[in-house]
Design a protein around this motif. Structure first.
Motif, short mmCIF file in Angstrom:
data_model
loop_
_atom_site.label_atom_id
_atom_site.label_comp_id
_atom_site.label_asym_id
_atom_site.label_seq_id
_atom_site.Cartn_x
_atom_site.Cartn_y
_atom_site.Cartn_z
N TYR A 43 0.82 -1.23 -0.02
CA TYR A 43 -0.06 -0.09 0.09
C TYR A 43 0.74 1.20 0.03
CZ TYR A 43 -3.86 3.13 1.48
OH TYR A 43 -4.34 4.31 1.57
N TYR A 57 -8.05 5.39 4.17
CA TYR A 57 -7.10 4.11 3.96
C TYR A 57 -7.68 3.64 2.39
CZ TYR A 57 -5.46 -0.95 3.82
OH TYR A 57 -4.79 -1.96 3.42
N ILE A 109 -8.15 1.97 8.54
CA ILE A 109 -7.62 0.56 8.32
C ILE A 109 -7.83 -0.17 9.75
CG2 ILE A 109 -5.55 1.71 9.52
CD1 ILE A 109 -3.84 0.23 7.68
N SER A 110 -7.70 -1.47 9.52
CA SER A 110 -7.87 -2.24 10.61
C SER A 110 -6.56 -2.36 11.32
CB SER A 110 -8.24 -3.98 10.26
OG SER A 110 -7.19 -4.55 9.45
N GLN A 139 -4.08 -4.89 9.80
CA GLN A 139 -3.66 -4.27 8.52
C GLN A 139 -2.54 -3.43 8.94
OE1 GLN A 139 -7.13 -3.35 6.89
NE2 GLN A 139 -7.13 -4.96 5.26
N LYS A 154 0.76 -4.97 10.07
CA LYS A 154 1.73 -5.52 9.18
C LYS A 154 2.15 -4.23 8.14
CE LYS A 154 -1.01 -9.88 8.55
NZ LYS A 154 -1.99 -10.44 7.63
#
Length: 494
Positions: A162, A209, A216-217, A220, A223
């Protein structure tokens, strides 16, 4: 009137072949019914399956095995050819004619395998299955090598992280619309606040996001903040390479973010010793693993782990020097007489013909797919030039199809390398079995263990004695005279 024998039909295709005329299930069924009519065979059931040659536990294949087990009067299987019947090496073992008592008709190859078939017929057939398995394994390995080669050159394989975007398979740039989200996430987390607070703060500051998921979670985000690729490097399979893409965050900022993660990852115990026989045996009494340890700094002893509770063998420690000669004998028993070499050469010739058909078909499919993708790219490019589509749609589609084309080209190159390996495979098998024991004794413990796993299965330790079975098709290579004295279950066909 002559009594008709009963049989089942098994037909299989891979998903890629379903579109190819002559390789369809109906074509196989017609061929097998025609054979049955000409040979007075009654077809009692048909099993049709569409899956790849590497999948295990196919629904219809297992259903066929259950049907045959339940209907004892049906002991015959009609199939088009070897690679239609066996999806993997396990299937070959499960359908071993000596164990099951079945008779297998491979119609297109003109082969009939039954318990009464000679050893050399079974050997040739087993060799063909083994080489087919090795070819598929090599093909997969070469495909992975192709991906690794691309990664080692610093190019992303598949989706980029991303905040980046691909212009083509070899050009990745920073997405200036999404990159600020990533940089701000690192900055906030580097201050020491929690992941939960970071994602809330990003949302409060107006960072979006994704259109469908504006916030965003936590998973996620975690990471993202641990992704070293944002430093301008490329991590592939736990190896870090210099990347061809620009860094998005500095090393200093990345390191500060890593310090914010709460860690409790005490290192697990690692046994760095590569014992020659570790992982090979199980306890004949309780079924637990046999483990190894060093005594007095130099002596290697094996014993049952006793993981299932009390086991009388847990207290029995066997010196490795007492076990090695027993495995030496197992390797020595695998020998090739000249007649076996002749049989293998016959199998190699037949297998080469089957491999040629398979690889030519695969190459044709891949080349056709590459042609279709290039046509799509040309077509959408013309549509863009004619103002029929906008730049955003054009770039997204072109990027996806370029990625697909890149993967097809990797597979084509892998096929070429797998074919080259295949030509050496027969020679390797013959030379290895000719000199199996000499090579075995010259190898490192790790390589010795690989060879033993290749040759043997079901290795059990009872007291101080080891028992084992030879994997197919190696049971057909056994020196029958010496083997018959030691192992009553050995094949007695000469």
């Amino acid at each position: 009137m002559e009594q008709r024998i009963k049989a089942v039909i098994y037909a299989r295709v891979s998903s890629e072949e379903q579109k190819k005329e002559g390789f369809s299930i109906p074509a196989q069924i017609d061929l097998l019914h025609d054979f049955a009519r000409k040979n007075n065979i009654e077809i009692v059931k048909e099993f049709e399956e569409a899956e790849t040659a590497k999948q295990a536990g196919g629904h219809k294949f297992n259903e066929m095995l259950k049907f045959l087990k339940k209907n004892k009067d049906v002991t015959n299987i009609l199939c088009e050819k070897t690679d239609r019947l066996y999806r993997n090496f396990k299937d070959y073992v499960d359908l071993d004619v000596d164990t099951t008592g079945y008779t297998v008709y491979l119609v297109k190859e003109g082969v009939v395998l039954s318990p009464s078939s000679t050893s050399h017929e079974k050997l040739v057939h087993g060799l063909k299955v083994l080489l087919a398995k090795n070819f598929i394994d090599n093909l997969r390995e070469e495909t992975q090598k192709g991906r690794l080669k691309k990664a080692s050159q610093g190019y992303f394989i598949g989706q980029v992280p991303y905040g980046y975007k691909k212009l083509d398979p070899r050009t990745t740039i920073i997405d200036e619309e999404k990159a600020p989200f990533v940089r701000r996430a690192f900055e906030l987390y580097a201050t020491g606040i929690s992941l939960e607070k970071v994602k809330d703060q990003l949302h409060e500051e107006g960072f979006i996001y994704q259109t469908a998921h504006k916030k965003i979670s936590k998973g996620q985000l975690g990471k993202m903040l641990q992704n070293v690729n944002y430093l301008g490097v490329l991590k592939f399979r736990d190896v870090v390479y210099a990347g061809q893409h620009p860094p998005m965050v500095s090393q200093e900022l990345f390191d500060k973010a890593q310090l914010s993660f709460k860690k409790d990852n005490k290192p697990l115990y690692r046994d760095d010793h590569n014992f020659a026989l570790s992982g090979l045996m199980t306890c004949a009494k309780c079924g637990c693993a046999i483990t190894a340890e060093i005594k007095k700094g130099k002596y290697i002893y094996y014993h049952c782990t006793g993981g299932k509770g009390k086991c009388e063998q847990k207290k029995i420690y066997i010196n490795e020097l007492d076990l090695i000669p027993q495995f030496d004998e197992a390797v020595k028993a695998v020998s090739l007489a000249q007649k076996h070499i002749d049989y293998i050469k016959q199998g190699l010739k037949e297998s080469l013909a089957a491999k040629k058909e398979f690889s030519e078909q695969m190459r044709s499919n891949l080349e056709a797919e590459a042609k279709r993708i290039r046509h799509r790219i040309d077509k959408i490019t013309n549509e863009y030039y004619d103002d029929l589509i906008d730049a955003k749609f054009y770039n997204a589609k072109r990027l996806q199809w370029n990625k697909d084309l890149d993967e097809v080209m990797i597979k084509l190159e892998a096929l070429h390398h797998a074919e080259q390996k295949y030509y050496d495979e027969g020679v390797r098998i013959i030379e290895t079995l000719k000199n199996a024991y000499i090579l075995y004794k010259q190898q490192s413990p790790i390589e010795q263990r690989k060879l033993l796993n290749y040759l043997l299965s079901n290795c059990k330790l009872e007291g101080r004695k080891v028992s084992y079975d030879y994997n197919l098709p190696f049971s057909y290579f056994i020196n029958f005279d010496s083997c018959r004295k030691k192992y009553p279950r050995c094949d007695s066909n000469a």
